[in-house]
Design a protein around this motif. Structure first.
Motif, PDB file in Angstrom:
ATOM      1  N   SER A  26      10.236  -3.211 -27.839  1.00 20.95           N
ATOM      2  CA  SER A  26      11.509  -3.416 -27.265  1.00 20.95           C
ATOM      3  C   SER A  26      10.797  -3.866 -25.906  1.00 20.95           C
ATOM      4  O   SER A  26       9.310  -4.204 -25.690  1.00 20.95           O
TER       5      SER A  26
ATOM      6  N   CYS B 103      12.053  -3.901 -23.090  1.00 22.46           N
ATOM      7  CA  CYS B 103      12.120  -2.919 -22.250  1.00 22.46           C
ATOM      8  C   CYS B 103      10.732  -2.523 -21.948  1.00 22.46           C
ATOM      9  O   CYS B 103      10.275  -2.346 -20.806  1.00 22.46           O
ATOM     10  N   ARG B 104      10.218  -1.980 -23.095  1.00 21.31           N
ATOM     11  CA  ARG B 104       8.372  -1.251 -22.678  1.00 21.31           C
ATOM     12  C   ARG B 104       7.793  -2.378 -22.328  1.00 21.31           C
ATOM     13  O   ARG B 104       6.903  -1.934 -21.548  1.00 21.31           O
TER      14      ARG B 104
ATOM     15  N   ARG C 142       8.013  -5.338 -20.410  1.00 22.73           N
ATOM     16  CA  ARG C 142       8.445  -5.298 -19.715  1.00 22.73           C
ATOM     17  C   ARG C 142       7.897  -4.063 -17.939  1.00 22.73           C
ATOM     18  O   ARG C 142       7.573  -3.989 -16.746  1.00 22.73           O
ATOM     19  N   GLN C 143       8.413  -2.761 -18.407  1.00 26.86           N
ATOM     20  CA  GLN C 143       7.390  -1.618 -18.115  1.00 26.86           C
ATOM     21  C   GLN C 143       5.904  -1.371 -17.723  1.00 26.86           C
ATOM     22  O   GLN C 143       5.515  -1.405 -17.015  1.00 26.86           O
TER      23      GLN C 143
ATOM     24  N   ASP D 210      17.251  -8.245 -23.865  1.00 25.20           N
ATOM     25  CA  ASP D 210      17.042  -7.157 -24.305  1.00 25.20           C
ATOM     26  C   ASP D 210      18.382  -6.264 -23.145  1.00 25.20           C
ATOM     27  O   ASP D 210      17.942  -5.828 -22.942  1.00 25.20           O
TER      28      ASP D 210
ATOM     29  N   SER E  49      19.581  -3.508 -23.862  1.00 25.02           N
ATOM     30  CA  SER E  49      19.569  -2.505 -23.307  1.00 25.02           C
ATOM     31  C   SER E  49      18.740  -1.554 -22.054  1.00 25.02           C
ATOM     32  O   SER E  49      18.864  -0.609 -21.979  1.00 25.02           O
ATOM     33  N   CYS E  50      18.232  -2.501 -21.695  1.00 28.08           N
ATOM     34  CA  CYS E  50      17.080  -2.305 -20.722  1.00 28.08           C
ATOM     35  C   CYS E  50      18.290  -2.574 -19.201  1.00 28.08           C
ATOM     36  O   CYS E  50      19.375  -2.795 -19.255  1.00 28.08           O
ATOM     37  N   SER E  51      17.413  -1.999 -18.285  1.00 27.97           N
ATOM     38  CA  SER E  51      18.384  -1.081 -17.219  1.00 27.97           C
ATOM     39  C   SER E  51      17.784  -2.613 -16.544  1.00 27.97           C
ATOM     40  O   SER E  51      19.274  -2.911 -15.246  1.00 27.97           O
TER      41      SER E  51
ATOM     42  N   GLN F  79      15.345  -6.323 -15.415  1.00 29.84           N
ATOM     43  CA  GLN F  79      13.820  -6.780 -15.740  1.00 29.84           C
ATOM     44  C   GLN F  79      14.253  -6.715 -17.680  1.00 29.84           C
ATOM     45  O   GLN F  79      12.833  -6.636 -18.479  1.00 29.84           O
ATOM     46  N   SER F  80      14.568  -7.338 -17.843  1.00 29.03           N
ATOM     47  CA  SER F  80      15.085  -7.698 -19.431  1.00 29.03           C
ATOM     48  C   SER F  80      15.112  -8.550 -20.364  1.00 29.03           C
ATOM     49  O   SER F  80      15.306  -9.226 -21.508  1.00 29.03           O
TER      50      SER F  80
END
Length: 156
Positions: A37, A39-40, A42-43, A71, A73-75, A77-78
């Motif tokens: 994802s 999200c992952r 960016r984390q 994305d 679904s990311c909180s 930095q999507s």
């Protein structure tokens, strides 16, 4: 109205679900360890820079100033910005660019062409620094090797 496009990649037909509002999923022909994802990424960007991965999301562009994959679904930095200048890209990337130009023509957009599409693509994660107005900003980009599936979204 939504327009669905299917591409043949490596002799495997990959298709996008026609159901309204459906989200693309990673095709089963892609190794699960390469699907990740946004999200992952960016984390933990240091874990992915230099790696080839498959991502899905919403492609957005105005055909001139920005092109990125989001994305929702990311909180935070999507997004991943897109870079289309890599020698490893296959003919599916050029086919996507041609379809994008055709979609702009079909919708009657001249000059700036604002488009959105559900997309699944495979590419290398890279980092770049600097922009016209923010020279110290660090960007995470994905350099597409393949555009696996896409479906343009148009409102009419």
């Amino acid at each position: 109205m939504e327009r669905t496009v299917a591409l043949v990649i490596s002799n495997v037909l990959l298709s996008v679900a026609v159901a309204a509002g459906g989200q693309p999923s990673v095709p089963t022909s892609i190794a699960p360890e390469t699907a990740v994802s946004i999200c992952r990424i960016r984390q933990n960007p240091e874990q992915y820079v230099g790696r080839v991965v498959t991502v899905s999301g919403v492609y957005k562009t105005d055909s001139s100033h920005y092109s990125y994959v989001l994305d929702p679904s990311c909180s935070s930095q999507s997004t991943l910005d897109l870079g289309f200048k890599v020698p490893e890209r296959d003919s599916s990337v050029a086919a996507f660019e041609a379809a994008e130009a055709e979609e702009c023509k079909r919708t009657g957009q001249r000059g700036l062409c604002v488009l959105e599409a559900s997309i699944v693509l495979r590419g290398e994660i890279a980092q770049t620094k600097g922009a016209h107005l923010q020279p110290d900003l660090v960007y995470l980009i994905i350099n597409p090797h393949s555009v696996l599936t896409y479906r343009f979204r148009t409102e009419r």
